[in-house]
Design an enzyme around this catalytic site. Sequence first.
Site, PDB file in Angstrom:
ATOM      1  N   ILE A  28       0.828  -1.197   0.000  1.00  0.00           N
ATOM      2  CA  ILE A  28       0.000   0.000   0.000  1.00  0.00           C
ATOM      3  C   ILE A  28       0.864   1.249   0.000  1.00  0.00           C
ATOM      4  O   ILE A  28       0.515   2.269  -0.608  1.00  0.00           O
ATOM      5  CB  ILE A  28      -0.974  -0.006   1.200  1.00  0.00           C
ATOM      6  N   ALA A  29       2.031   1.197   0.663  1.00  0.00           N
ATOM      7  CA  ALA A  29       2.956   2.330   0.657  1.00  0.00           C
ATOM      8  C   ALA A  29       3.495   2.566  -0.751  1.00  0.00           C
ATOM      9  O   ALA A  29       3.626   3.721  -1.196  1.00  0.00           O
ATOM     10  CB  ALA A  29       4.099   2.087   1.630  1.00  0.00           C
TER      11      ALA A  29
ATOM     12  N   SER B 190      11.213   2.972   7.882  1.00  0.00           N
ATOM     13  CA  SER B 190      10.847   1.575   8.057  1.00  0.00           C
ATOM     14  C   SER B 190      11.437   1.095   9.377  1.00  0.00           C
ATOM     15  O   SER B 190      12.205   1.810  10.031  1.00  0.00           O
ATOM     16  CB  SER B 190      11.376   0.739   6.893  1.00  0.00           C
ATOM     17  N   ARG B 191      11.087  -0.120   9.780  1.00  0.00           N
ATOM     18  CA  ARG B 191      11.654  -0.678  11.010  1.00  0.00           C
ATOM     19  C   ARG B 191      13.103  -1.120  10.804  1.00  0.00           C
ATOM     20  O   ARG B 191      13.815  -1.378  11.762  1.00  0.00           O
ATOM     21  CB  ARG B 191      10.807  -1.853  11.489  1.00  0.00           C
TER      22      ARG B 191
ATOM     23  N   HIS C 146      -0.916   1.224  13.683  1.00  0.00           N
ATOM     24  CA  HIS C 146      -1.377   2.556  13.285  1.00  0.00           C
ATOM     25  C   HIS C 146      -1.330   3.556  14.440  1.00  0.00           C
ATOM     26  O   HIS C 146      -0.850   4.684  14.276  1.00  0.00           O
ATOM     27  CB  HIS C 146      -2.812   2.491  12.738  1.00  0.00           C
TER      28      HIS C 146
ATOM     29  N   LYS D  15      -6.639   3.181   6.593  1.00  0.00           N
ATOM     30  CA  LYS D  15      -7.818   2.651   7.267  1.00  0.00           C
ATOM     31  C   LYS D  15      -7.539   1.211   7.702  1.00  0.00           C
ATOM     32  O   LYS D  15      -6.725   0.525   7.074  1.00  0.00           O
ATOM     33  CB  LYS D  15      -9.046   2.769   6.357  1.00  0.00           C
TER      34      LYS D  15
END
Length: 319
Positions: free
Chosen positions: A13-14, A33-34, A76, A94
């Site tokens: 989605i990113a 990012s992580r 989120h 969402k």
Amino acid sequence: MTIRWGILGTGGIARTFTEDLLHLGHEVAAVGSRAAHTAEAFADRYDIPRAYGSYAELAADDKVDVVYVATTHNVHHSAARTCLEAGRAVLVEKPFTTTAADARDLVALARERNLFAMEAMWTRFNPLIARVRALVADGAIGDVKAVYADFSENFPFDAAHRLWAPDLAGGALLDLGVYPVSFAWMLLGEPATVQAVTTPAPTGVDSNTGILFGYESGALALLHCGFLAKTPQTATVTGTAGSIEVAGPFWHPGTMTLHRDGAEPETFRLDVDGHGYTYQAEEVARCVEAGLTESPAMPLDETVAILHSLETIADRLTA
């Protein structure tokens, strides 16, 4: 004013949202990012100047105006809170959070800091959905008495995948059901009664869920979401003087038809711009440039209320 975007998360989605930002000519200034290597790979792919190996580092970048939060649902709240605490506006995928309490927390923080925040319910900003809303508001089909909306896909069961994993806030309701629920809420508001039934997956998350909203006006909303079979994914709004049919996928439509009693059907078509995320990106830019802290098309209080209704549905499923 040029809006400088930060992308938090590097999943599918990113990528899609970033491609639409670049399609619009928006500036994508940084990605977080992580892990540093995934951020760097994402930055290389889209020619983004700065890459960070943590969400906090991205949030601290004062050359970023708005952060798009594109993590799994369960992150989120914490990711958006990190951004708001650092003074960044946020567009949060969402569902905005997994609970109404977490949503209220983010809304209170955004308002306290006078920062823009919005749920990335991209359907709301599709021009055809905006037309549906306007037609209903103008009385084109009379008083709305029934809303039908369906979003179901055939996803093979995989206990490790986020869709099926309870610890990643999996389940059809949060991933897909938020679309029909938000669609009905957009037209009819808060329901007076809520009924729901589901088929649970082996992991315990909901996998095939039906929802019935009842309203004081006598209207009903019949909604469905699921992981077990692909459905037409259409939506219909029926009123006392006609109806509106939104072709599938209703959450990302290219066609809708207005049926007025006694008149020929009117069909409206849309050549979707980019992947379709362009419309919400433009709304964020418009609001930020105008100094608004929320979008009138997706108000924060409505986001909180919809999450509360999702919690009510979930309660019905486990009762």
